[in-house]
Design a protein around this motif. Structure first.
Motif, PDB file in Angstrom:
ATOM      1  N   SER A  34       0.839  -1.198   0.000  1.00 16.72           N
ATOM      2  CA  SER A  34       0.000   0.000   0.000  1.00 16.72           C
ATOM      3  C   SER A  34       0.872   1.245   0.000  1.00 16.72           C
ATOM      4  O   SER A  34       1.931   1.290   0.647  1.00 16.72           O
ATOM      5  CB  SER A  34      -0.909   0.000   1.229  1.00 16.72           C
ATOM      6  N   ALA A  35       0.417   2.266  -0.700  1.00 12.30           N
ATOM      7  CA  ALA A  35       1.134   3.544  -0.670  1.00 12.30           C
ATOM      8  C   ALA A  35       1.183   4.117   0.738  1.00 12.30           C
ATOM      9  O   ALA A  35       2.109   4.867   1.088  1.00 12.30           O
ATOM     10  CB  ALA A  35       0.473   4.530  -1.627  1.00 12.30           C
ATOM     11  N   ASP A  36       0.212   3.737   1.560  1.00  7.04           N
ATOM     12  CA  ASP A  36       0.187   4.232   2.938  1.00  7.04           C
ATOM     13  C   ASP A  36       1.333   3.690   3.778  1.00  7.04           C
ATOM     14  O   ASP A  36       1.606   4.210   4.871  1.00  7.04           O
ATOM     15  CB  ASP A  36      -1.144   3.854   3.605  1.00  7.04           C
ATOM     16  N   ALA A  37       1.986   2.623   3.298  1.00  5.14           N
ATOM     17  CA  ALA A  37       3.105   2.055   4.056  1.00  5.14           C
ATOM     18  C   ALA A  37       4.359   2.922   3.963  1.00  5.14           C
ATOM     19  O   ALA A  37       5.324   2.703   4.705  1.00  5.14           O
ATOM     20  CB  ALA A  37       3.413   0.657   3.548  1.00  5.14           C
ATOM     21  N   PHE A  38       4.349   3.899   3.070  1.00  3.24           N
ATOM     22  CA  PHE A  38       5.531   4.728   2.842  1.00  3.24           C
ATOM     23  C   PHE A  38       5.360   6.104   3.467  1.00  3.24           C
ATOM     24  O   PHE A  38       4.262   6.681   3.437  1.00  3.24           O
ATOM     25  CB  PHE A  38       5.791   4.877   1.343  1.00  3.24           C
ATOM     26  N   GLY A  39       6.447   6.595   3.988  1.00  4.36           N
ATOM     27  CA  GLY A  39       6.440   7.930   4.571  1.00  4.36           C
ATOM     28  C   GLY A  39       7.805   8.581   4.420  1.00  4.36           C
ATOM     29  O   GLY A  39       8.760   7.962   3.929  1.00  4.36           O
ATOM     30  N   PRO A  40       7.940   9.821   4.843  1.00  4.11           N
ATOM     31  CA  PRO A  40       9.217  10.528   4.705  1.00  4.11           C
ATOM     32  C   PRO A  40      10.300   9.931   5.599  1.00  4.11           C
ATOM     33  O   PRO A  40      10.018   9.257   6.589  1.00  4.11           O
ATOM     34  CB  PRO A  40       8.871  11.957   5.126  1.00  4.11           C
ATOM     35  N   VAL A  41      11.538  10.179   5.222  1.00  2.43           N
ATOM     36  CA  VAL A  41      12.689   9.711   5.995  1.00  2.43           C
ATOM     37  C   VAL A  41      12.947  10.702   7.119  1.00  2.43           C
ATOM     38  O   VAL A  41      13.199  11.889   6.866  1.00  2.43           O
ATOM     39  CB  VAL A  41      13.937   9.569   5.103  1.00  2.43           C
TER      40      VAL A  41
ATOM     41  N   GLN B 126      10.326   5.965   2.806  1.00  6.02           N
ATOM     42  CA  GLN B 126      10.725   4.718   3.436  1.00  6.02           C
ATOM     43  C   GLN B 126       9.501   3.923   3.873  1.00  6.02           C
ATOM     44  O   GLN B 126       8.429   4.469   4.115  1.00  6.02           O
ATOM     45  CB  GLN B 126      11.618   4.980   4.649  1.00  6.02           C
ATOM     46  N   ALA B 127       9.699   2.579   3.962  1.00  3.58           N
ATOM     47  CA  ALA B 127       8.664   1.677   4.479  1.00  3.58           C
ATOM     48  C   ALA B 127       9.329   0.674   5.391  1.00  3.58           C
ATOM     49  O   ALA B 127      10.428   0.176   5.094  1.00  3.58           O
ATOM     50  CB  ALA B 127       7.948   0.972   3.328  1.00  3.58           C
ATOM     51  N   ASP B 128       8.664   0.358   6.481  1.00  5.51           N
ATOM     52  CA  ASP B 128       9.149  -0.639   7.430  1.00  5.51           C
ATOM     53  C   ASP B 128       8.613  -2.001   6.994  1.00  5.51           C
ATOM     54  O   ASP B 128       7.437  -2.321   7.199  1.00  5.51           O
ATOM     55  CB  ASP B 128       8.674  -0.290   8.839  1.00  5.51           C
ATOM     56  N   LEU B 129       9.470  -2.804   6.386  1.00  5.57           N
ATOM     57  CA  LEU B 129       9.023  -4.073   5.827  1.00  5.57           C
ATOM     58  C   LEU B 129       8.615  -5.063   6.911  1.00  5.57           C
ATOM     59  O   LEU B 129       7.671  -5.839   6.734  1.00  5.57           O
ATOM     60  CB  LEU B 129      10.124  -4.663   4.942  1.00  5.57           C
ATOM     61  N   LYS B 130       9.302  -5.048   8.012  1.00  3.54           N
ATOM     62  CA  LYS B 130       8.949  -5.966   9.089  1.00  3.54           C
ATOM     63  C   LYS B 130       7.562  -5.652   9.623  1.00  3.54           C
ATOM     64  O   LYS B 130       6.782  -6.562   9.944  1.00  3.54           O
ATOM     65  CB  LYS B 130       9.987  -5.881  10.209  1.00  3.54           C
ATOM     66  N   ALA B 131       7.231  -4.376   9.684  1.00  3.88           N
ATOM     67  CA  ALA B 131       5.922  -3.984  10.216  1.00  3.88           C
ATOM     68  C   ALA B 131       4.780  -4.429   9.312  1.00  3.88           C
ATOM     69  O   ALA B 131       3.652  -4.601   9.781  1.00  3.88           O
ATOM     70  CB  ALA B 131       5.882  -2.466  10.406  1.00  3.88           C
TER      71      ALA B 131
ATOM     72  N   LEU C  78      12.850  -0.265   3.609  1.00  3.29           N
ATOM     73  CA  LEU C  78      12.920  -0.058   2.171  1.00  3.29           C
ATOM     74  C   LEU C  78      12.891   1.437   1.894  1.00  3.29           C
ATOM     75  O   LEU C  78      12.006   2.149   2.366  1.00  3.29           O
ATOM     76  CB  LEU C  78      11.729  -0.740   1.482  1.00  3.29           C
ATOM     77  N   TYR C  79      13.864   1.909   1.141  1.00  2.00           N
ATOM     78  CA  TYR C  79      13.946   3.321   0.752  1.00  2.00           C
ATOM     79  C   TYR C  79      13.781   3.416  -0.763  1.00  2.00           C
ATOM     80  O   TYR C  79      14.378   2.636  -1.510  1.00  2.00           O
ATOM     81  CB  TYR C  79      15.285   3.928   1.163  1.00  2.00           C
TER      82      TYR C  79
ATOM     83  N   LEU D 113       2.933   7.679  -5.580  1.00  2.00           N
ATOM     84  CA  LEU D 113       2.607   6.300  -5.235  1.00  2.00           C
ATOM     85  C   LEU D 113       1.113   6.054  -5.056  1.00  2.00           C
ATOM     86  O   LEU D 113       0.679   4.897  -5.029  1.00  2.00           O
ATOM     87  CB  LEU D 113       3.324   5.905  -3.939  1.00  2.00           C
ATOM     88  N   ALA D 114       0.328   7.100  -4.913  1.00  3.86           N
ATOM     89  CA  ALA D 114      -1.070   6.945  -4.506  1.00  3.86           C
ATOM     90  C   ALA D 114      -1.845   5.992  -5.412  1.00  3.86           C
ATOM     91  O   ALA D 114      -2.625   5.159  -4.950  1.00  3.86           O
ATOM     92  CB  ALA D 114      -1.759   8.307  -4.458  1.00  3.86           C
ATOM     93  N   LYS D 115      -1.650   6.070  -6.711  1.00  5.80           N
ATOM     94  CA  LYS D 115      -2.395   5.233  -7.649  1.00  5.80           C
ATOM     95  C   LYS D 115      -1.506   4.191  -8.319  1.00  5.80           C
ATOM     96  O   LYS D 115      -1.873   3.625  -9.350  1.00  5.80           O
ATOM     97  CB  LYS D 115      -3.061   6.107  -8.702  1.00  5.80           C
ATOM     98  N   SER D 116      -0.364   3.927  -7.715  1.00  7.14           N
ATOM     99  CA  SER D 116       0.593   2.998  -8.303  1.00  7.14           C
ATOM    100  C   SER D 116       0.417   1.597  -7.746  1.00  7.14           C
ATOM    101  O   SER D 116      -0.019   1.415  -6.607  1.00  7.14           O
ATOM    102  CB  SER D 116       2.024   3.465  -8.025  1.00  7.14           C
TER     103      SER D 116
END
Length: 739
Positions: A169-176, A195-200, A351-352, A359-362
């Motif tokens: 989900s695009a929501d999994a990504f946020g600023p560094v 960045q996204a926290d893959l473990k989370a 993940l960076y 990303l919203a519609k990707s």
């Protein structure tokens, strides 16, 4: 009770009067039930009684209808349906489809248990995303018959995507936010990278990068809208070149100790930014321009501008080919500096990425399945048609054993390894597929018995294969024919830094294909490569169009390369346009290194620097090779793996009689006849022989239909037919994929 009766009635709705059933249905309560159904069929099925007893839950009772459907239609074939929003508790009908392909597989197995099939069985899979956490495995019990195959079919016009990774989900990504991470990034990238926290989000096994590897290790890859993103690297395009080799180090392939890593100097200041402790890898052509590998950096000395590798290079670090030694750095957070790049921190599971767009519609996919997406083992008479297979860390589809499997009209892309691998079995086909952006090759067809020269009969027909060596830059072919008696025809193969076609084995046929723009970043290479084993012979390379092959790097390149004593094959009816570079050696468009007994006939060479090239071996080199020296291993390959001194080799290939007893002064030649050279600089080098009356060298159009439009079909009144009366028309209009 009402629900069960509805299911049963729906199952048999529309059957002919003489196939209707008489049923007695008694349900004591919601938890205990006994169903007795008698099917009366007038005709070949006869009467059949099915009894289902002691079913404990009403939810399970709903499956009775599916079971009755299986029993009733076993002799007539059936259709099953799968949709992403289906339910595996359903009957698998169009109105009540399954949710997974595994459930459909089990339904087909149940159907087969009820009796032999008389007509095909089709599993229709509706459009949507199907995320695989394990391979879809089909084996002998999933087989059909020649008259009643099992067909797996993408249903309708929507894309049926079989993916080896979850959609993020695009929501999994946020600023560094981490200051240390931001400091390591280029200033221009700090507010662009997310960045996204893959473990989370439940992704735990990220693999690792070993100190030395070829291709790429089994670590997840990132794809956005079907495009593979670039692992953060430097330089962003092309290669950096070694300024000076300080220490070649030892050869990694050699045994024994001690081993010494290579050391070299670099230009500029960029490596001084890299954090060696977190891991830096360099992919390079460290010795030869036909072999690359990735090696972890051991140390960077900014003062001396020196890099010390952590492991010896395979062939050591030296100037094996004329062009400069080259490399690039990969998997560096510091080099995540442009849109479309990403980096995975394996220590923190983060993940960076600098997204190429919003990303919203990707569609964001991270490949995690370290296995083939589809495995067909010992299956027979099975068709797999119309699927998009992507984003896996293994091969796309693997077929082994069995007979008559057909992979048809599929798109295989973005795999870490091969697109389609066929090994063993007989009569398998890869038909009308698009295979691209794979890591280590396109299609492998391997099968047949080389000891007995029994063919497998595998075929790759009408496929489009391109960008098939994204990770392993050399020896990762678009099509590989191995074993005995396999065929590739009407394929289009293009865009690769090294070779396009590999042939290993005997009596293969490669015809009506188009190959272009390959060997674009390698040296001492050929678009089609075969070599190092003279027992592999009897192959036909016929009626293909080759264009824009090779790169002028110094040593030489070819369209067709027979290496290290190879021979016994034919090249007939091909058209070569701008193919090959002689380099500093004896390369030609068709090139023979050391070998003999090749035949090149009825070919046209257009604007090729040298048509026929060879570097023949002398008597001493032949004696050494036959004895097993020079790295040839011929004692093993010619006498143990097969035995070329006995039938069927001596009867099938009479020229092999006496091969293992080379005589001093023995004549070893390759032959050519009825070939046309148009605006070529040179005809031949080495041991190619032909009568002058059987070659026409010209600077004028020999009679093509329309060169300006790329049509190299010969007119019926073409001058070549007067110049070479035995020259046969070449079917240029049949080359490449058919509509």
């Amino acid at each position: 009770m009402r629900t069960v009766r509805y299911d049963v009635e729906r199952v048999f709705a529309g059957q002919a009067e003489n196939q209707k059933f008489i049923s007695y249905l008694k349900i004591d309560n919601d938890y205990d039930a006994k169903v007795v159904v008698m099917l009366h069929e007038i005709g070949r099925m006869g009467a059949r009684v099915a009894e289902l007893a002691c079913i404990r839950r009403l939810a399970t009772i709903r499956l009775i209808a599916a079971t009755l459907l299986i029993v009733f239609q076993a002799a007539e074939g059936a259709n099953f349906y799968v949709t992403p929003n289906g339910d595996d508790g359903h009957a698998g009908t169009k109105s009540e489809p399954f949710a997974t392909l595994l459930r459909a597989r089990d339904a087909v197995r149940k159907l087969k248990e009820a009796g032999p099939l008389a007509t095909p069985v089709t599993v229709f899979v509706s459009g949507g995303n199907y995320h695989f956490t394990a391979s879809l495995e089909l084996n002998a019990q999933d087989s059909g018959t020649q008259s009643a195959p099992i067909i797996w079919q993408a249903d309708g016009n929507e894309v049926v995507r079989l993916s080896g990774g979850p959609t993020l989900s695009a929501d999994a990504f946020g600023p560094v936010a981490d200051k240390d991470v931001r400091q390591r990034l280029d200033e221009a990238a700090r507010d662009k990278v997310l960045q996204a926290d893959l473990k989370a989000i439940g992704i735990g096994n990220l693999g690792n990068y070993p100190a030395l590897f070829r291709g790429v290790p089994a670590v997840p890859e990132l794809f956005i809208n079907g495009q593979r993103l670039t692992l953060a690297r430097w330089p962003n395009e092309g290669w950096a070149t070694i300024e000076k080799i300080v220490d070649s180090g030892s050869m990694g392939l050699a045994g024994g100790q001690p081993k010494r890593s290579g050391v070299f100097t670099y230009s500029g200041q960029r490596p001084s930014r890299w954090n060696v402790e977190t891991g830096v890898w360099l992919r390079g052509y460290w010795c030869y321009d036909w072999y690359e590998e990735a090696i972890q950096v051991g140390a960077v000395d900014p003062k001396l501008r020196q890099i010390t590798l952590s492991r010896p290079c395979h062939y050591s670090l030296k100037q094996g080919n004329p062009s400069p030694r080259r490399y690039y750095a990969l998997n560096l957070l510091e080099e995540l500096d442009r849109p479309g790049e990403y980096y995975i921190d394996h220590a923190t599971s983060r993940l960076y990425v600098w997204p190429p767009a919003g990303l919203a519609k990707s569609q964001i996919v991270l490949s995690t399945l370290n296995a083939p997406l589809v495995v067909l083992h010992n299956a027979s008479d099975l068709v797999f048609r119309g699927f998009l297979v992507e984003a896996g860390l293994g091969d796309g589809i693997e077929v082994s054993g069995g007979h008559g499997v057909q992979i048809e009209s599929c798109e295989i892309r973005n795999t870490r390894k091969l697109g389609i691998r066929v090994t063993g079995g007989t009569g398998h086909r890869v038909l009308n597929c698009n295979i691209h952006d794979t890591g280590t090759g396109g299609v492998v067809l391997e099968g047949g018995d080389r000891k007995t020269l029994t063919p497998a009969g595998h075929e790759a027909i009408n496929n489009h294969i391109w960008r098939f060596s994204r990770h392993q830059l050399t020896y990762a072919s678009g099509i590989t024919l191995a074993g005995v008696g396999n065929r590739a025809d009407h394929n289009l193969i293009h865009e690769a830094p090294h070779m396009a076609v590999s042939i290993r084995g005997n009596d293969h046929l490669f015809e009506f294909n188009i190959v272009h723009d390959v060997c674009t970043a390698s040296d001492d290479a050929g678009a089609l490569y075969k070599g190092r084993n003279p027992s592999c012979r009897g192959n036909m390379i016929r009626n293909n169009f080759w264009r824009d092959i090779g790169s002028p790097m110094g040593h030489g390149t070819a369209a067709i390369y027979f290496d290290d004593g190879d021979g016994g094959d034919k090249v007939i009816g091909n058209i070569f346009l701008r193919c090959g570079y002689p380099g500093r050696g004896s390369f030609g468009t068709i090139f023979s290194h050391g070998g003999h007994d090749l035949m090149a006939e009825n070919n046209i060479f257009i604007e090729c620097p040298r048509a026929f090239g060879s570097a023949p071996w002398n008597d001493q080199r032949w004696q050494e090779a036959v004895a097993g020296g020079g790295g040839c291993l011929w004692q093993k390959r010619l006498l143990e793996e097969v035995d070329i001194t006995k039938p069927p080799y001596t009867t099938h290939y009479p020229e092999l009689v006496g091969f293992m007893d080379p005589r001093p002064g023995q004549v070893r030649v390759n032959r050519a006849k009825n070939n046309v050279l148009v605006r070529c600089d040179q005809a031949r080098s080495g041991n190619w022989q032909y009568a002058e009356a059987q070659i026409w060298v010209t600077n004028t159009d020999p009679g093509f239909v329309a060169v300006a439009n790329g049509n190299y079909q010969l007119r019926s009144d073409a001058e070549v037919f007067q110049r070479l009366p035995d020259f046969r028309p070449i079917p240029f209009n049949k080359m490449g994929p058919r509509p």
